[in-house]
Design a protein around this motif. Sequence first.
Motif, PDB file in Angstrom:
ATOM      1  N   PHE A  90     123.356  23.329 -69.882  1.00  0.00           N
ATOM      2  CA  PHE A  90     124.570  23.618 -70.650  1.00  0.00           C
ATOM      3  C   PHE A  90     125.013  25.039 -70.296  1.00  0.00           C
ATOM      4  O   PHE A  90     124.513  26.019 -70.858  1.00  0.00           O
ATOM      5  N   MET A  91     125.942  25.134 -69.341  1.00  0.00           N
ATOM      6  CA  MET A  91     126.387  26.414 -68.797  1.00  0.00           C
ATOM      7  C   MET A  91     127.587  26.923 -69.606  1.00  0.00           C
ATOM      8  O   MET A  91     128.717  26.474 -69.412  1.00  0.00           O
ATOM      9  N   ALA A  92     127.319  27.852 -70.508  1.00  0.00           N
ATOM     10  CA  ALA A  92     128.388  28.439 -71.317  1.00  0.00           C
ATOM     11  C   ALA A  92     128.926  29.662 -70.593  1.00  0.00           C
ATOM     12  O   ALA A  92     128.182  30.589 -70.288  1.00  0.00           O
ATOM     13  N   MET A  93     130.223  29.670 -70.335  1.00  0.00           N
ATOM     14  CA  MET A  93     130.799  30.721 -69.491  1.00  0.00           C
ATOM     15  C   MET A  93     132.224  31.051 -69.910  1.00  0.00           C
ATOM     16  O   MET A  93     132.896  30.262 -70.596  1.00  0.00           O
ATOM     17  N   ALA A  94     132.672  32.224 -69.505  1.00  0.00           N
ATOM     18  CA  ALA A  94     134.077  32.607 -69.621  1.00  0.00           C
ATOM     19  C   ALA A  94     134.632  32.734 -68.212  1.00  0.00           C
ATOM     20  O   ALA A  94     134.155  33.565 -67.425  1.00  0.00           O
ATOM     21  N   THR A  95     135.601  31.894 -67.886  1.00  0.00           N
ATOM     22  CA  THR A  95     136.229  31.946 -66.563  1.00  0.00           C
ATOM     23  C   THR A  95     137.484  32.805 -66.658  1.00  0.00           C
ATOM     24  O   THR A  95     138.361  32.568 -67.494  1.00  0.00           O
ATOM     25  N   LEU A  96     137.568  33.801 -65.765  1.00  0.00           N
ATOM     26  CA  LEU A  96     138.630  34.798 -65.824  1.00  0.00           C
ATOM     27  C   LEU A  96     139.451  34.780 -64.538  1.00  0.00           C
ATOM     28  O   LEU A  96     138.892  34.691 -63.442  1.00  0.00           O
ATOM     29  N   THR A  97     140.759  34.859 -64.712  1.00  0.00           N
ATOM     30  CA  THR A  97     141.672  34.912 -63.579  1.00  0.00           C
ATOM     31  C   THR A  97     142.476  36.204 -63.660  1.00  0.00           C
ATOM     32  O   THR A  97     143.193  36.415 -64.644  1.00  0.00           O
ATOM     33  N   PRO A  98     142.361  37.094 -62.675  1.00  0.00           N
ATOM     34  CA  PRO A  98     143.153  38.330 -62.705  1.00  0.00           C
ATOM     35  C   PRO A  98     144.637  38.036 -62.868  1.00  0.00           C
ATOM     36  O   PRO A  98     145.190  37.161 -62.204  1.00  0.00           O
ATOM     37  N   GLY A  99     145.248  38.745 -63.801  1.00  0.00           N
ATOM     38  CA  GLY A  99     146.665  38.552 -64.077  1.00  0.00           C
ATOM     39  C   GLY A  99     146.947  37.569 -65.197  1.00  0.00           C
ATOM     40  O   GLY A  99     148.026  37.593 -65.783  1.00  0.00           O
ATOM     41  N   ALA A 100     145.989  36.684 -65.511  1.00  0.00           N
ATOM     42  CA  ALA A 100     146.181  35.710 -66.600  1.00  0.00           C
ATOM     43  C   ALA A 100     145.858  36.375 -67.937  1.00  0.00           C
ATOM     44  O   ALA A 100     144.897  37.140 -68.035  1.00  0.00           O
ATOM     45  N   PRO A 101     146.622  36.075 -68.992  1.00  0.00           N
ATOM     46  CA  PRO A 101     146.393  36.749 -70.281  1.00  0.00           C
ATOM     47  C   PRO A 101     145.219  36.192 -71.072  1.00  0.00           C
ATOM     48  O   PRO A 101     144.751  36.841 -72.004  1.00  0.00           O
ATOM     49  N   LEU A 102     144.752  35.000 -70.727  1.00  0.00           N
ATOM     50  CA  LEU A 102     143.686  34.355 -71.488  1.00  0.00           C
ATOM     51  C   LEU A 102     142.572  33.889 -70.563  1.00  0.00           C
ATOM     52  O   LEU A 102     142.803  33.483 -69.423  1.00  0.00           O
ATOM     53  N   ALA A 103     141.349  33.937 -71.087  1.00  0.00           N
ATOM     54  CA  ALA A 103     140.193  33.400 -70.382  1.00  0.00           C
ATOM     55  C   ALA A 103     139.987  31.945 -70.773  1.00  0.00           C
ATOM     56  O   ALA A 103     140.625  31.439 -71.705  1.00  0.00           O
ATOM     57  N   GLU A 104     139.094  31.265 -70.075  1.00  0.00           N
ATOM     58  CA  GLU A 104     138.667  29.920 -70.450  1.00  0.00           C
ATOM     59  C   GLU A 104     137.243  30.022 -70.984  1.00  0.00           C
ATOM     60  O   GLU A 104     136.305  30.240 -70.230  1.00  0.00           O
ATOM     61  N   ASN A 105     137.112  29.909 -72.288  1.00  0.00           N
ATOM     62  CA  ASN A 105     135.798  29.938 -72.942  1.00  0.00           C
ATOM     63  C   ASN A 105     135.289  28.500 -72.934  1.00  0.00           C
ATOM     64  O   ASN A 105     135.731  27.673 -73.728  1.00  0.00           O
ATOM     65  N   LYS A 106     134.376  28.196 -72.027  1.00  0.00           N
ATOM     66  CA  LYS A 106     134.046  26.798 -71.778  1.00  0.00           C
ATOM     67  C   LYS A 106     132.555  26.542 -71.753  1.00  0.00           C
ATOM     68  O   LYS A 106     131.731  27.466 -71.650  1.00  0.00           O
ATOM     69  N   LEU A 107     132.219  25.267 -71.846  1.00  0.00           N
ATOM     70  CA  LEU A 107     130.846  24.794 -71.699  1.00  0.00           C
ATOM     71  C   LEU A 107     130.859  23.678 -70.659  1.00  0.00           C
ATOM     72  O   LEU A 107     131.553  22.668 -70.832  1.00  0.00           O
ATOM     73  N   VAL A 108     130.120  23.887 -69.583  1.00  0.00           N
ATOM     74  CA  VAL A 108     130.004  22.881 -68.525  1.00  0.00           C
ATOM     75  C   VAL A 108     128.619  22.256 -68.631  1.00  0.00           C
ATOM     76  O   VAL A 108     127.606  22.961 -68.635  1.00  0.00           O
ATOM     77  N   VAL A 109     128.587  20.927 -68.728  1.00  0.00           N
ATOM     78  CA  VAL A 109     127.333  20.203 -68.929  1.00  0.00           C
ATOM     79  C   VAL A 109     126.990  19.439 -67.656  1.00  0.00           C
ATOM     80  O   VAL A 109     127.796  18.653 -67.149  1.00  0.00           O
ATOM     81  N   ILE A 110     125.778  19.674 -67.157  1.00  0.00           N
ATOM     82  CA  ILE A 110     125.325  19.066 -65.900  1.00  0.00           C
ATOM     83  C   ILE A 110     124.057  18.269 -66.174  1.00  0.00           C
ATOM     84  O   ILE A 110     123.150  18.733 -66.873  1.00  0.00           O
ATOM     85  N   ASP A 111     123.985  17.051 -65.637  1.00  0.00           N
ATOM     86  CA  ASP A 111     122.838  16.181 -65.889  1.00  0.00           C
ATOM     87  C   ASP A 111     121.769  16.352 -64.805  1.00  0.00           C
ATOM     88  O   ASP A 111     121.969  17.083 -63.822  1.00  0.00           O
ATOM     89  N   PRO A 112     120.603  15.689 -64.958  1.00  0.00           N
ATOM     90  CA  PRO A 112     119.510  15.863 -63.982  1.00  0.00           C
ATOM     91  C   PRO A 112     119.829  15.352 -62.581  1.00  0.00           C
ATOM     92  O   PRO A 112     119.074  15.644 -61.645  1.00  0.00           O
ATOM     93  N   GLU A 113     120.898  14.597 -62.407  1.00  0.00           N
ATOM     94  CA  GLU A 113     121.320  14.180 -61.072  1.00  0.00           C
ATOM     95  C   GLU A 113     122.258  15.207 -60.430  1.00  0.00           C
ATOM     96  O   GLU A 113     122.747  15.000 -59.310  1.00  0.00           O
ATOM     97  N   GLY A 114     122.535  16.272 -61.169  1.00  0.00           N
ATOM     98  CA  GLY A 114     123.422  17.295 -60.643  1.00  0.00           C
ATOM     99  C   GLY A 114     124.890  16.981 -60.831  1.00  0.00           C
ATOM    100  O   GLY A 114     125.746  17.634 -60.215  1.00  0.00           O
ATOM    101  N   GLN A 115     125.191  15.997 -61.667  1.00  0.00           N
ATOM    102  CA  GLN A 115     126.583  15.610 -61.909  1.00  0.00           C
ATOM    103  C   GLN A 115     127.145  16.364 -63.111  1.00  0.00           C
ATOM    104  O   GLN A 115     126.459  16.534 -64.133  1.00  0.00           O
ATOM    105  N   VAL A 116     128.387  16.810 -63.006  1.00  0.00           N
ATOM    106  CA  VAL A 116     129.071  17.439 -64.131  1.00  0.00           C
ATOM    107  C   VAL A 116     129.492  16.347 -65.109  1.00  0.00           C
ATOM    108  O   VAL A 116     130.309  15.489 -64.779  1.00  0.00           O
ATOM    109  N   ARG A 117     128.919  16.377 -66.305  1.00  0.00           N
ATOM    110  CA  ARG A 117     129.190  15.332 -67.295  1.00  0.00           C
ATOM    111  C   ARG A 117     130.241  15.735 -68.318  1.00  0.00           C
ATOM    112  O   ARG A 117     130.678  14.907 -69.123  1.00  0.00           O
TER     113      ARG A 117
END
Length: 518
Positions: free
Chosen positions: A330-357
């Motif tokens: 469960f990869m909790a991260m903030a994705t930031l883009t220079p120039g953008a006013p808002l970040a993406e506060n997200k959770l990316v979930v990956i299973d044991p097969e390496g697939q993004v679920r």
Amino acid sequence: MVHTTDTALSTGPRPAGRDSSGRDRRMPGWAPRAACLLAAMVLTGLTVGNLIVPAAAWIAPALMLRFVRQSSVWVGLGLGALAQVLAHEVAWHPVVPLAGWMLYALPAAIGLVFFVPCAVDRLLAPRLRGMAATLVFPSALVVSEFLYTRAGLGSWGALAYSQYGDLPLLQTLSLAGLSGLTFLIGWFAAAVNHLWEGGLASPGARRPLAACGALIVAALLFGGLRLAMTADPVPTVRVAGLTIDNIDVFRDSWGPLTRGQPLTAEAAAAARPQTLALQQALLERSRAEARAGAKLVVWSEANAMVFREDEDAFLQAGRALAREEGIYLFMAMATLTPGAPLAENKLVVIDPEGQVRGQYLKSHPTPAEASVPGTGRVGLIDTPFGRIAWAICYDFDFPALIRQAGRAGADILIDPSWDNRAITPMHTQMAAFRAIENGASLFRQVNDGLSLAVDAQGRTLGQMDHGATTGPVKTLVADLPTRGTRTLYGLVGDVLPALCGLGLLVLTVRARRGPRAA
């Protein structure tokens, strides 16, 4: 000529202990009423925040009702509302993570919301008799609290939170959510006042308190039985929560956005080496936790700071790690883009097969948070360890959002969070209520707060206080049951507020026949 009085105009006998204006006669004089108001104000301040006395939540409303009912309408409502606002200002001031006028406006608004039921009671209850008179306040309290929790600021200040730790009583959350406890507290206050007005010698005055007491006892018996029936061992899964201190990285990356400043390309380039080092550290520590036996590894909210140009490579590294170690990551991260006013506060979930679920954006960013709001749909996947649902931090302050997981039969709730010392432990304790409401274990990994794991009945399975843990890496490891329990609240939701609203409408119609309060 026939002379009539207020009593003659009423449609029935006046409620015992009240005069024709609806005021109670049993405690005359200003000094006793002032003492009652002062005690109510002090105790109200002990029902919210981090300094909570559970008994205060039961006593404070009873005393506030006593003062309001003993006073004329305008004096009772005016001074009562002022006392309620002052109590909330004092209690919330060290807790609310806001500044400027909002620091004072929000507690004042919360105080007024929770005083509205006292006003409704003062206007309606004196015009009703018996059991009906005692149902005005709890019904109004449930409706007022429910509407407040739907206003966009979450459920902060809900009376039920004051009862944290009383596990038998808290099992009523599985039946009716927060509203069930709110109704019990409100009815107790109104029933005590009814007895106070009518006197112990009056069977009619004793009856509502006896009925309320019987309901409270039934709730405790239900809670004890529910706890006993779920005490047997069940299969578990080891979950590891991980937080690496990232405040310096935050200040140089996401920090400018939270202050309303742009993130320039130059600033991003300067911060990038720090963000890459943090990402690598999180992956390495996740691998170590997996090799120590964890099957689920959860990062705290936005623990990784990731610039858009690095996101794909970072996710590929996470997928490789999950596949190599056979874990759910469960990869909790903030994705930031220079120039953008808002970040993406997200959770990316990956299973044991390496697939993004799943990729989940926080549905309810906090008022001061510079992030893109999500769709309002919790994440959900089926695994060998049960059905797992997730949301992020402040999302768990919204019972209706998390009830999606209960309705779907989730067994485990994952809650990556980022608090601060001012709202610790209160905010984590609030999240634990969602576990009981929805019959699912909860794992809440927190940056700068109290990390907690509880089962579906709210029993603590593990906790870690960030402030009391030394070193830059903070971990919580707990074995969570892989099988939850379906709950009535998870299935049907907030039926009680609807019933209370309907009941309040009926009581209002009946009260129109009684003498007018003055």
